[in-house]
Design a protein around this motif. Structure first.
Motif, PDB file in Angstrom:
ATOM      1  N   GLU A   3     -13.123  -2.786   1.443  1.00  0.00           N
ATOM      2  CA  GLU A   3     -13.236  -2.085   3.034  1.00  0.00           C
ATOM      3  C   GLU A   3     -14.742  -2.012   3.203  1.00  0.00           C
ATOM      4  OE1 GLU A   3     -10.005   1.303   3.003  1.00  0.00           O
ATOM      5  OE2 GLU A   3     -11.089   1.490   0.962  1.00  0.00           O
ATOM      6  N   ASP A  15      -7.173   8.765  -1.666  1.00  0.00           N
ATOM      7  CA  ASP A  15      -8.598   8.471  -0.730  1.00  0.00           C
ATOM      8  C   ASP A  15      -8.755   9.449   0.282  1.00  0.00           C
ATOM      9  OD1 ASP A  15     -10.331   6.663   0.248  1.00  0.00           O
ATOM     10  OD2 ASP A  15      -9.063   5.834   1.825  1.00  0.00           O
ATOM     11  N   ARG A  22      -2.132   3.361  -4.221  1.00  0.00           N
ATOM     12  CA  ARG A  22      -3.551   3.533  -4.229  1.00  0.00           C
ATOM     13  C   ARG A  22      -3.821   4.622  -4.681  1.00  0.00           C
ATOM     14  NH1 ARG A  22      -6.219   3.255   1.773  1.00  0.00           N
ATOM     15  NH2 ARG A  22      -5.287   5.546   1.901  1.00  0.00           N
ATOM     16  N   ARG A  68     -14.869   4.344  13.420  1.00  0.00           N
ATOM     17  CA  ARG A  68     -13.525   4.096  13.952  1.00  0.00           C
ATOM     18  C   ARG A  68     -12.946   5.262  14.683  1.00  0.00           C
ATOM     19  NH1 ARG A  68     -10.203   3.717   8.027  1.00  0.00           N
ATOM     20  NH2 ARG A  68      -8.382   4.574   8.976  1.00  0.00           N
ATOM     21  N   ARG A 114       0.446   4.882  -0.058  1.00  0.00           N
ATOM     22  CA  ARG A 114      -0.502   5.932   0.064  1.00  0.00           C
ATOM     23  C   ARG A 114      -0.079   7.321  -0.755  1.00  0.00           C
ATOM     24  NH1 ARG A 114      -1.349   3.855   5.770  1.00  0.00           N
ATOM     25  NH2 ARG A 114      -3.668   3.249   5.927  1.00  0.00           N
ATOM     26  N   ARG A 157     -15.621   9.708  -1.494  1.00  0.00           N
ATOM     27  CA  ARG A 157     -14.473   9.408  -1.456  1.00  0.00           C
ATOM     28  C   ARG A 157     -14.210   8.194  -2.352  1.00  0.00           C
ATOM     29  NH1 ARG A 157     -13.468   6.165   4.310  1.00  0.00           N
ATOM     30  NH2 ARG A 157     -11.553   5.664   3.192  1.00  0.00           N
ATOM     31  N   GLY A 176      -8.968  -3.931   3.765  1.00  0.00           N
ATOM     32  CA  GLY A 176      -8.439  -2.664   4.614  1.00  0.00           C
ATOM     33  C   GLY A 176      -9.547  -2.873   5.912  1.00  0.00           C
ATOM     34  N   SER A 177      -8.655  -3.324   6.795  1.00  0.00           N
ATOM     35  CA  SER A 177      -9.343  -3.846   8.058  1.00  0.00           C
ATOM     36  C   SER A 177      -9.639  -2.825   8.724  1.00  0.00           C
ATOM     37  CB  SER A 177      -8.557  -4.808   8.731  1.00  0.00           C
ATOM     38  OG  SER A 177      -7.325  -4.315   8.851  1.00  0.00           O
ATOM     39  N   ASN A 178      -9.153  -1.633   8.622  1.00  0.00           N
ATOM     40  CA  ASN A 178      -9.430  -0.337   9.487  1.00  0.00           C
ATOM     41  C   ASN A 178     -10.957  -0.083   9.306  1.00  0.00           C
ATOM     42  OD1 ASN A 178      -6.670  -0.659   9.993  1.00  0.00           O
ATOM     43  ND2 ASN A 178      -6.510   1.225   8.708  1.00  0.00           N
ATOM     44  N   ASP A 179     -11.136   0.172   7.852  1.00  0.00           N
ATOM     45  CA  ASP A 179     -12.707   0.510   7.406  1.00  0.00           C
ATOM     46  C   ASP A 179     -13.567  -0.555   7.209  1.00  0.00           C
ATOM     47  OD1 ASP A 179     -12.967   3.395   6.836  1.00  0.00           O
ATOM     48  OD2 ASP A 179     -11.329   3.281   5.329  1.00  0.00           O
ATOM     49  N   CYS A 219      -3.987  -4.614   4.158  1.00  0.00           N
ATOM     50  CA  CYS A 219      -3.224  -3.782   4.172  1.00  0.00           C
ATOM     51  C   CYS A 219      -3.393  -2.723   5.649  1.00  0.00           C
ATOM     52  CB  CYS A 219      -2.878  -2.704   2.920  1.00  0.00           C
ATOM     53  SG  CYS A 219      -4.658  -1.859   2.379  1.00  0.00           S
ATOM     54  N   GLY A 220      -4.621  -3.241   6.170  1.00  0.00           N
ATOM     55  CA  GLY A 220      -5.273  -2.765   7.484  1.00  0.00           C
ATOM     56  C   GLY A 220      -4.188  -2.932   8.672  1.00  0.00           C
ATOM     57  N   MET A 279      -9.487  -2.278  -2.937  1.00  0.00           N
ATOM     58  CA  MET A 279      -9.583  -2.816  -1.668  1.00  0.00           C
ATOM     59  C   MET A 279     -10.742  -3.067  -1.205  1.00  0.00           C
ATOM     60  SD  MET A 279      -7.238   0.442   0.078  1.00  0.00           S
ATOM     61  CE  MET A 279      -7.272  -0.477   1.780  1.00  0.00           C
ATOM     62  N   LEU A 299       0.957  -1.061   0.159  1.00  0.00           N
ATOM     63  CA  LEU A 299       0.143  -0.059   0.049  1.00  0.00           C
ATOM     64  C   LEU A 299       0.968   1.294  -0.045  1.00  0.00           C
ATOM     65  CD1 LEU A 299      -2.544   1.698   0.444  1.00  0.00           C
ATOM     66  CD2 LEU A 299      -2.213   1.147   2.836  1.00  0.00           C
TER      67      LEU A 299
HETATM   68  C1  PEP Z   1      -8.070   0.701   5.766  1.00  0.00           C
HETATM   69  O1  PEP Z   1      -9.116   1.000   5.797  1.00  0.00           O
HETATM   70  O2  PEP Z   1      -7.631  -0.575   6.594  1.00  0.00           O
HETATM   71  C2  PEP Z   1      -6.797   1.045   5.262  1.00  0.00           C
HETATM   72  C3  PEP Z   1      -5.577   0.497   5.081  1.00  0.00           C
HETATM   73  O3  PEP Z   1      -7.095   2.215   4.503  1.00  0.00           O
HETATM   74  P1  PEP Z   1      -7.006   3.723   5.539  1.00  0.00           P
HETATM   75  O4  PEP Z   1      -6.494   3.566   6.887  1.00  0.00           O
HETATM   76  O5  PEP Z   1      -5.929   4.449   4.601  1.00  0.00           O
HETATM   77  O6  PEP Z   1      -8.276   4.159   5.492  1.00  0.00           O
END
Ligand code: PEP
Ligand code: MG
Length: 320
Positions: free
Chosen positions: A197, A99, A96, A231, A48, A126, A218-221, A270-271, A195, A46
Protein backbone atom coordinates in the motif's frame (compact mmCIF):
# COMPACT_ATOMS: atom_id res chain seq x y z
CA UNK A 1 -18.17 -29.76 1.73
CA UNK A 2 -21.74 -28.61 1.30
CA UNK A 3 -23.03 -25.07 1.50
CA UNK A 4 -26.47 -23.79 2.41
CA UNK A 5 -27.99 -25.00 -0.84
CA UNK A 6 -27.09 -28.59 -0.05
CA UNK A 7 -25.51 -28.87 -3.48
CA UNK A 8 -21.91 -30.11 -3.43
CA UNK A 9 -19.24 -27.52 -3.84
CA UNK A 10 -17.84 -29.29 -6.92
CA UNK A 11 -21.23 -29.08 -8.62
CA UNK A 12 -21.57 -25.41 -7.72
CA UNK A 13 -18.09 -24.60 -8.96
CA UNK A 14 -18.80 -26.39 -12.23
CA UNK A 15 -21.40 -23.71 -12.97
CA UNK A 16 -18.65 -21.13 -13.26
CA UNK A 17 -15.60 -20.92 -15.48
CA UNK A 18 -12.27 -22.21 -14.21
CA UNK A 19 -9.56 -19.56 -14.05
CA UNK A 20 -5.79 -19.84 -13.72
CA UNK A 21 -5.84 -16.64 -11.68
CA UNK A 22 -7.39 -17.40 -8.28
CA UNK A 23 -10.51 -15.46 -7.41
CA UNK A 24 -10.65 -14.61 -3.73
CA UNK A 25 -13.28 -12.78 -1.69
CA UNK A 26 -12.91 -9.91 0.79
CA UNK A 27 -14.88 -10.26 4.02
CA UNK A 28 -15.39 -8.04 7.06
CA UNK A 29 -18.33 -9.58 8.90
CA UNK A 30 -17.90 -13.19 10.02
CA UNK A 31 -21.65 -13.72 10.43
CA UNK A 32 -22.37 -13.25 6.74
CA UNK A 33 -20.02 -16.01 5.57
CA UNK A 34 -22.80 -18.61 5.53
CA UNK A 35 -24.69 -16.44 3.06
CA UNK A 36 -21.72 -16.24 0.71
CA UNK A 37 -20.11 -19.63 1.21
CA UNK A 38 -21.48 -21.02 -2.07
CA UNK A 39 -20.02 -18.24 -4.21
CA UNK A 40 -17.23 -19.37 -6.54
CA UNK A 41 -14.24 -18.03 -4.61
CA UNK A 42 -10.97 -19.87 -3.99
CA UNK A 43 -10.42 -18.41 -0.52
CA UNK A 44 -10.74 -15.22 1.49
CA UNK A 45 -7.96 -12.95 0.22
CA UNK A 46 -8.67 -10.27 2.84
CA UNK A 47 -10.47 -10.88 6.08
CA UNK A 48 -10.76 -7.56 7.87
CA UNK A 49 -11.03 -7.84 11.67
CA UNK A 50 -12.07 -4.25 12.41
CA UNK A 51 -15.76 -5.22 12.44
CA UNK A 52 -15.15 -7.97 15.01
CA UNK A 53 -13.27 -5.52 17.21
CA UNK A 54 -15.75 -2.65 16.98
CA UNK A 55 -19.01 -4.64 16.98
CA UNK A 56 -18.29 -7.83 18.91
CA UNK A 57 -15.50 -6.91 21.30
CA UNK A 58 -16.34 -3.18 21.54
CA UNK A 59 -13.54 -2.50 24.03
CA UNK A 60 -10.08 -1.20 23.28
CA UNK A 61 -7.67 -4.13 23.69
CA UNK A 62 -5.34 -2.14 25.95
CA UNK A 63 -8.30 -1.32 28.21
CA UNK A 64 -9.17 -5.02 28.44
CA UNK A 65 -5.57 -5.75 29.39
CA UNK A 66 -5.73 -3.00 32.02
CA UNK A 67 -8.86 -4.45 33.64
CA UNK A 68 -7.43 -7.95 33.55
CA UNK A 69 -9.65 -9.39 30.79
CA UNK A 70 -7.34 -9.89 27.81
CA UNK A 71 -8.93 -13.26 27.02
CA UNK A 72 -12.17 -11.42 26.08
CA UNK A 73 -10.30 -10.04 23.11
CA UNK A 74 -8.49 -13.25 22.21
CA UNK A 75 -11.57 -15.46 22.44
CA UNK A 76 -13.95 -13.22 20.50
CA UNK A 77 -11.43 -12.57 17.76
CA UNK A 78 -10.65 -16.28 17.57
CA UNK A 79 -14.37 -17.11 17.37
CA UNK A 80 -14.89 -14.70 14.46
CA UNK A 81 -11.93 -16.02 12.50
CA UNK A 82 -12.80 -19.64 13.27
CA UNK A 83 -16.36 -19.18 12.04
CA UNK A 84 -15.09 -18.12 8.63
CA UNK A 85 -12.25 -20.65 8.48
CA UNK A 86 -14.63 -23.50 9.37
CA UNK A 87 -17.25 -22.45 6.83
CA UNK A 88 -14.85 -22.38 3.92
CA UNK A 89 -12.35 -25.09 4.97
CA UNK A 90 -9.97 -26.08 3.38
CA UNK A 91 -9.89 -22.90 1.33
CA UNK A 92 -7.51 -20.35 2.91
CA UNK A 93 -8.50 -17.28 4.92
CA UNK A 94 -5.96 -14.47 4.91
CA UNK A 95 -6.62 -12.60 8.17
CA UNK A 96 -5.34 -9.06 8.23
CA UNK A 97 -4.09 -7.79 11.57
CA UNK A 98 -5.89 -4.68 12.82
CA UNK A 99 -5.73 -1.63 10.58
CA UNK A 100 -7.70 0.95 12.58
CA UNK A 101 -6.39 4.47 12.59
CA UNK A 102 -6.04 6.34 15.91
CA UNK A 103 -9.33 8.21 15.48
CA UNK A 104 -11.09 4.85 14.99
CA UNK A 105 -9.37 3.21 17.97
CA UNK A 106 -10.39 6.18 20.10
CA UNK A 107 -14.04 5.34 19.50
CA UNK A 108 -13.72 1.90 21.15
CA UNK A 109 -14.77 1.75 24.80
CA UNK A 110 -11.86 2.86 26.96
CA UNK A 111 -9.91 3.93 23.89
CA UNK A 112 -9.34 7.61 24.58
CA UNK A 113 -6.79 6.90 27.27
CA UNK A 114 -4.53 5.05 24.86
CA UNK A 115 -4.89 6.90 21.60
CA UNK A 116 -3.18 10.18 20.74
CA UNK A 117 -5.08 12.71 18.66
CA UNK A 118 -3.33 12.79 15.35
CA UNK A 119 -3.55 15.51 12.77
CA UNK A 120 -3.41 12.99 9.95
CA UNK A 121 -4.40 9.51 11.17
CA UNK A 122 -4.31 8.06 7.64
CA UNK A 123 -0.53 8.58 7.68
CA UNK A 124 -0.11 8.10 11.37
CA UNK A 125 0.09 5.34 13.95
CA UNK A 126 -1.46 2.51 11.99
CA UNK A 127 -0.54 -0.94 10.72
CA UNK A 128 2.81 -2.38 11.68
CA UNK A 129 3.99 0.83 13.39
CA UNK A 130 1.44 0.01 16.09
CA UNK A 131 2.45 -3.59 16.59
CA UNK A 132 6.10 -2.70 17.22
CA UNK A 133 5.39 0.27 19.49
CA UNK A 134 5.84 -0.26 23.25
CA UNK A 135 2.28 1.01 23.82
CA UNK A 136 0.38 -1.28 21.43
CA UNK A 137 2.69 -4.32 21.35
CA UNK A 138 0.82 -6.14 24.19
CA UNK A 139 -2.41 -5.77 22.18
CA UNK A 140 -0.72 -7.04 19.01
CA UNK A 141 0.29 -10.10 21.00
CA UNK A 142 -3.41 -10.69 21.73
CA UNK A 143 -4.17 -10.55 18.01
CA UNK A 144 -1.45 -13.12 17.37
CA UNK A 145 -2.68 -15.33 20.22
CA UNK A 146 -6.14 -15.35 18.69
CA UNK A 147 -4.71 -16.59 15.39
CA UNK A 148 -2.61 -19.18 17.16
CA UNK A 149 -5.65 -20.39 19.05
CA UNK A 150 -7.57 -20.88 15.81
CA UNK A 151 -4.69 -22.67 14.10
CA UNK A 152 -3.29 -24.75 16.94
CA UNK A 153 -6.18 -25.36 19.37
CA UNK A 154 -9.01 -25.46 16.85
CA UNK A 155 -6.84 -27.06 14.16
CA UNK A 156 -7.86 -24.67 11.40
CA UNK A 157 -4.64 -24.62 9.45
CA UNK A 158 -6.25 -22.75 6.56
CA UNK A 159 -5.76 -19.50 8.47
CA UNK A 160 -2.93 -17.28 7.21
CA UNK A 161 -2.08 -13.72 8.18
CA UNK A 162 -1.45 -10.40 6.50
CA UNK A 163 0.28 -7.26 7.76
CA UNK A 164 -1.34 -3.96 6.71
CA UNK A 165 0.34 -0.66 6.02
CA UNK A 166 3.90 -1.96 5.95
CA UNK A 167 6.41 0.86 5.51
CA UNK A 168 9.88 -0.49 6.28
CA UNK A 169 11.80 -3.74 6.47
CA UNK A 170 12.97 -3.17 10.03
CA UNK A 171 9.47 -2.77 11.45
CA UNK A 172 8.26 -5.85 9.62
CA UNK A 173 11.16 -7.95 10.92
CA UNK A 174 10.39 -6.75 14.42
CA UNK A 175 6.71 -7.68 14.05
CA UNK A 176 7.59 -11.09 12.61
CA UNK A 177 9.82 -11.69 15.62
CA UNK A 178 7.00 -10.84 18.05
CA UNK A 179 4.78 -13.25 16.14
CA UNK A 180 7.42 -15.98 16.48
CA UNK A 181 7.73 -15.30 20.20
CA UNK A 182 4.00 -16.01 20.41
CA UNK A 183 4.47 -19.33 18.65
CA UNK A 184 3.55 -18.49 15.06
CA UNK A 185 6.25 -19.07 12.51
CA UNK A 186 6.11 -18.87 8.73
CA UNK A 187 5.96 -22.36 7.29
CA UNK A 188 4.69 -24.28 4.29
CA UNK A 189 1.16 -24.29 5.67
CA UNK A 190 1.30 -20.92 7.41
CA UNK A 191 1.72 -18.16 4.91
CA UNK A 192 2.52 -14.59 5.82
CA UNK A 193 1.47 -11.84 3.44
CA UNK A 194 2.01 -8.13 3.54
CA UNK A 195 -0.06 -5.42 1.96
CA UNK A 196 1.57 -3.34 -0.74
CA UNK A 197 0.00 0.00 0.00
CA UNK A 198 2.94 2.27 0.74
CA UNK A 199 5.16 2.87 -2.32
CA UNK A 200 8.29 1.97 -0.27
CA UNK A 201 7.13 -1.67 -0.38
CA UNK A 202 7.23 -1.58 -4.17
CA UNK A 203 10.53 0.29 -4.36
CA UNK A 204 12.07 -2.41 -2.12
CA UNK A 205 9.95 -5.33 -3.36
CA UNK A 206 12.97 -7.65 -3.61
CA UNK A 207 13.94 -6.96 0.00
CA UNK A 208 10.43 -7.67 1.30
CA UNK A 209 9.88 -10.70 -0.97
CA UNK A 210 12.73 -12.49 0.75
CA UNK A 211 11.10 -12.41 4.19
CA UNK A 212 7.43 -13.08 3.40
CA UNK A 213 5.30 -15.41 1.25
CA UNK A 214 3.09 -12.98 -0.59
CA UNK A 215 2.07 -9.42 -1.30
CA UNK A 216 -1.46 -8.15 -1.61
CA UNK A 217 -1.88 -4.86 -3.38
CA UNK A 218 -4.07 -2.45 -1.45
CA UNK A 219 -4.89 -0.39 -4.48
CA UNK A 220 -7.03 2.02 -2.45
CA UNK A 221 -4.10 3.16 -0.33
CA UNK A 222 -1.50 2.57 -3.03
CA UNK A 223 -3.27 5.00 -5.39
CA UNK A 224 -3.61 7.54 -2.60
CA UNK A 225 0.07 7.40 -1.65
CA UNK A 226 1.55 7.01 -5.12
CA UNK A 227 -0.41 10.00 -6.38
CA UNK A 228 -0.31 11.99 -3.13
CA UNK A 229 -4.09 12.25 -3.17
CA UNK A 230 -6.23 11.91 -0.03
CA UNK A 231 -8.66 9.15 -1.00
CA UNK A 232 -11.42 10.94 0.94
CA UNK A 233 -10.90 14.34 -0.68
CA UNK A 234 -14.12 15.16 -2.50
CA UNK A 235 -12.71 17.95 -4.59
CA UNK A 236 -9.72 15.93 -5.83
CA UNK A 237 -12.05 12.98 -6.43
CA UNK A 238 -14.36 15.13 -8.55
CA UNK A 239 -11.40 16.41 -10.53
CA UNK A 240 -10.36 12.85 -11.33
CA UNK A 241 -7.09 12.84 -9.39
CA UNK A 242 -7.90 9.74 -7.39
CA UNK A 243 -7.62 7.12 -10.09
CA UNK A 244 -6.20 3.61 -9.71
CA UNK A 245 -5.84 3.50 -13.50
CA UNK A 246 -3.21 6.22 -13.43
CA UNK A 247 -0.09 4.97 -15.27
CA UNK A 248 2.05 5.50 -12.17
CA UNK A 249 -0.18 3.16 -10.16
CA UNK A 250 -0.41 0.57 -12.95
CA UNK A 251 3.34 0.58 -13.49
CA UNK A 252 3.93 0.13 -9.74
CA UNK A 253 1.61 -2.87 -9.63
CA UNK A 254 3.27 -4.46 -12.67
CA UNK A 255 6.71 -3.94 -11.17
CA UNK A 256 5.61 -5.59 -7.93
CA UNK A 257 4.33 -8.65 -9.80
CA UNK A 258 7.59 -8.98 -11.73
CA UNK A 259 9.94 -8.50 -8.77
CA UNK A 260 7.74 -10.46 -6.37
CA UNK A 261 7.77 -13.47 -8.69
CA UNK A 262 11.50 -13.14 -9.32
CA UNK A 263 12.12 -13.49 -5.59
CA UNK A 264 9.57 -16.23 -4.94
CA UNK A 265 6.61 -14.31 -3.50
CA UNK A 266 3.03 -14.48 -4.76
CA UNK A 267 1.19 -11.30 -5.67
CA UNK A 268 -2.49 -10.68 -5.07
CA UNK A 269 -4.72 -7.63 -4.97
CA UNK A 270 -7.48 -6.82 -2.49
CA UNK A 271 -8.29 -3.19 -3.30
CA UNK A 272 -11.36 -2.16 -5.28
CA UNK A 273 -9.58 -1.40 -8.58
CA UNK A 274 -10.11 -4.68 -10.51
CA UNK A 275 -13.82 -4.88 -9.65
CA UNK A 276 -14.52 -1.23 -10.41
CA UNK A 277 -12.46 -1.25 -13.62
CA UNK A 278 -12.48 -4.50 -15.64
CA UNK A 279 -9.56 -3.08 -17.66
CA UNK A 280 -7.43 -3.01 -14.49
CA UNK A 281 -8.27 -6.70 -13.99
CA UNK A 282 -7.13 -7.33 -17.58
CA UNK A 283 -3.92 -5.38 -17.01
CA UNK A 284 -3.15 -7.40 -13.85
CA UNK A 285 -3.96 -10.77 -15.40
CA UNK A 286 -1.69 -9.97 -18.35
CA UNK A 287 1.03 -8.97 -15.87
CA UNK A 288 0.65 -12.41 -14.25
CA UNK A 289 -1.04 -11.65 -10.93
CA UNK A 290 -1.69 -14.81 -8.86
CA UNK A 291 -5.04 -13.88 -7.36
CA UNK A 292 -7.66 -11.16 -7.26
CA UNK A 293 -9.74 -10.63 -4.12
CA UNK A 294 -13.01 -8.74 -4.45
CA UNK A 295 -16.11 -7.92 -2.41
CA UNK A 296 -18.82 -10.64 -2.33
CA UNK A 297 -21.03 -8.85 -4.86
CA UNK A 298 -18.20 -8.88 -7.42
CA UNK A 299 -17.04 -12.52 -7.11
CA UNK A 300 -19.12 -13.93 -9.97
CA UNK A 301 -18.59 -11.04 -12.39
CA UNK A 302 -14.84 -10.99 -11.66
CA UNK A 303 -14.54 -14.73 -12.23
CA UNK A 304 -16.34 -14.40 -15.58
CA UNK A 305 -14.30 -11.36 -16.56
CA UNK A 306 -10.98 -13.02 -15.65
CA UNK A 307 -11.95 -16.23 -17.48
CA UNK A 308 -12.64 -14.33 -20.69
CA UNK A 309 -9.40 -12.35 -20.33
CA UNK A 310 -7.42 -15.56 -19.89
CA UNK A 311 -9.14 -17.09 -22.91
CA UNK A 312 -8.33 -14.01 -24.98
CA UNK A 313 -4.66 -14.22 -23.93
CA UNK A 314 -4.53 -17.91 -24.90
CA UNK A 315 -6.08 -17.26 -28.30
CA UNK A 316 -3.64 -14.42 -28.95
CA UNK A 317 -0.77 -16.77 -28.19
CA UNK A 318 -2.16 -19.48 -30.49
CA UNK A 319 -2.52 -17.04 -33.37
CA UNK A 320 1.03 -15.74 -33.06
C1 PEP B 1 -6.56 -0.96 0.31
O1 PEP B 1 -5.93 -0.01 0.80
O2 PEP B 1 -6.68 -1.14 -0.93
C2 PEP B 1 -7.22 -1.94 1.19
C3 PEP B 1 -7.78 -3.05 0.72
O3 PEP B 1 -7.27 -1.63 2.52
P1 PEP B 1 -8.37 -0.64 3.14
O4 PEP B 1 -9.31 -0.27 2.04
O5 PEP B 1 -8.99 -1.40 4.26
O6 PEP B 1 -7.49 0.50 3.60
MG1 MG C 1 -5.57 0.01 2.96
Amino acid sequence: AQGISGISRDTLMSLYPITATKIYMNLGQPDVIEKYVDLPFDGIGLMRIEFIVSEWIKYHPLYLIKIGKPEEFVNKLADGVARVATAIYPRPVVVRFSDFKTNEYRRLIGGEEFEPEERNPMLGWRGVSRYVSPQYEPAFRLEVRAIRKVREEMGLKNVWVMFPFVRTEWELKKALKIMEEEGLQRSKDFKVWIMAEVPSVIVLADVFAKIIDGFSIGSNDLAQLTLGVDRDSEILGRMGYYDERDPAVLRSMKKLIRIGHKYGATVSICGQAPSVYPEVAEFLVRAGIDSISVNPDAVISTRRNVASIEQKIMLEKLRK
